[in-house]
Design a protein around this motif. Sequence first.
Motif, PDB file in Angstrom:
ATOM      1  N   ASP A 126      80.501  62.475  53.755  1.00 32.96           N
ATOM      2  CA  ASP A 126      81.730  62.522  54.288  1.00 32.96           C
ATOM      3  C   ASP A 126      81.828  63.655  54.931  1.00 32.96           C
ATOM      4  OD1 ASP A 126      82.678  60.314  53.168  1.00 32.96           O
ATOM      5  OD2 ASP A 126      83.345  61.375  51.172  1.00 32.96           O
ATOM      6  N   ASP A 127      81.616  64.975  54.425  1.00 32.15           N
ATOM      7  CA  ASP A 127      81.783  66.018  55.295  1.00 32.15           C
ATOM      8  C   ASP A 127      80.548  66.877  55.586  1.00 32.15           C
ATOM      9  OD1 ASP A 127      82.376  68.898  55.980  1.00 32.15           O
ATOM     10  OD2 ASP A 127      83.940  68.929  54.600  1.00 32.15           O
ATOM     11  N   ALA A 183      75.623  58.616  55.242  1.00 35.39           N
ATOM     12  CA  ALA A 183      76.909  58.336  54.397  1.00 35.39           C
ATOM     13  C   ALA A 183      77.289  59.662  53.572  1.00 35.39           C
ATOM     14  CB  ALA A 183      76.281  57.430  53.430  1.00 35.39           C
TER      15      ALA A 183
END
Length: 206
Positions: A154-155, A152
């Motif tokens: 994002d990047d 979890a």
Amino acid sequence: MPQTSDLAARLRAATWSAHQSAAGDAFVKGLLRGERTVADYARLASQHLVIYRALEAAVAASGSGLAASLHDPALERVAAIEADLAALGGRADPTPATAAYARHLAGLAADPVRLAAHHYTRYLGDLSGGQHIGRALSRHFGEATTSFYRFAIDDLDAFKQQYRATLDAAGLVAVDERALLDEAAHAYAAAHAVHASLADEAAMVA
Ligand code: HEM
């Protein structure tokens, strides 16, 4: 003088040949090529559960220090591996090599620098080549069995850059840097020993 800059690059360079060797282990390559059974994959996930339980318990017990400063709850893998193992019909059942690795990790709770070497080897690997491994395993065994490889976050690249920046800013004195590099070699050797134990086991039942 503390050596503050480029520690992450030195760690990568010092371990890259061990990396190439662990990445070439026959058991893992066979899994990625789709040449192994779901039972074989369950055995790998079972080893991961024992290893990450020990790693995450040691990091939690290590107090402040390098391992804790590298840590982020989004990295924690135990719940994901439990879900994968439930989907695979497996359970925590270590080979002797895995049990030895878990004991070694438990002993490092009091040594945050050496523990950080395992933190790096496992999690930065999961965020790097692990993404390729997860996609291959998803194709062969289904997405319900590969949550271990999904974070979890994002990047992932930005996260890895921040992780490396934390290493670079740690300000380790030379003796601690030596310990970190030595221990990272041990982490790769332990990963290789686990893969070899699974290959032996598979040959025995084949
Ligand atoms: C088939 C197996 C594997 C493949 C294909 C693979 C592939 C890769 C690739 C392509 C990278 C570079 C990614 C990048 O620079 O962002 C990488 C990085 C890494 N891998 Fe693997 N890997 C494998 C197995 C492993 C294993 C078994 C471990 C350790 C248990 C591991 C630990 C790492 C670590 C720590 C890095 C980060 C190195 C750094 O930038 O400092 N890998 N891997």
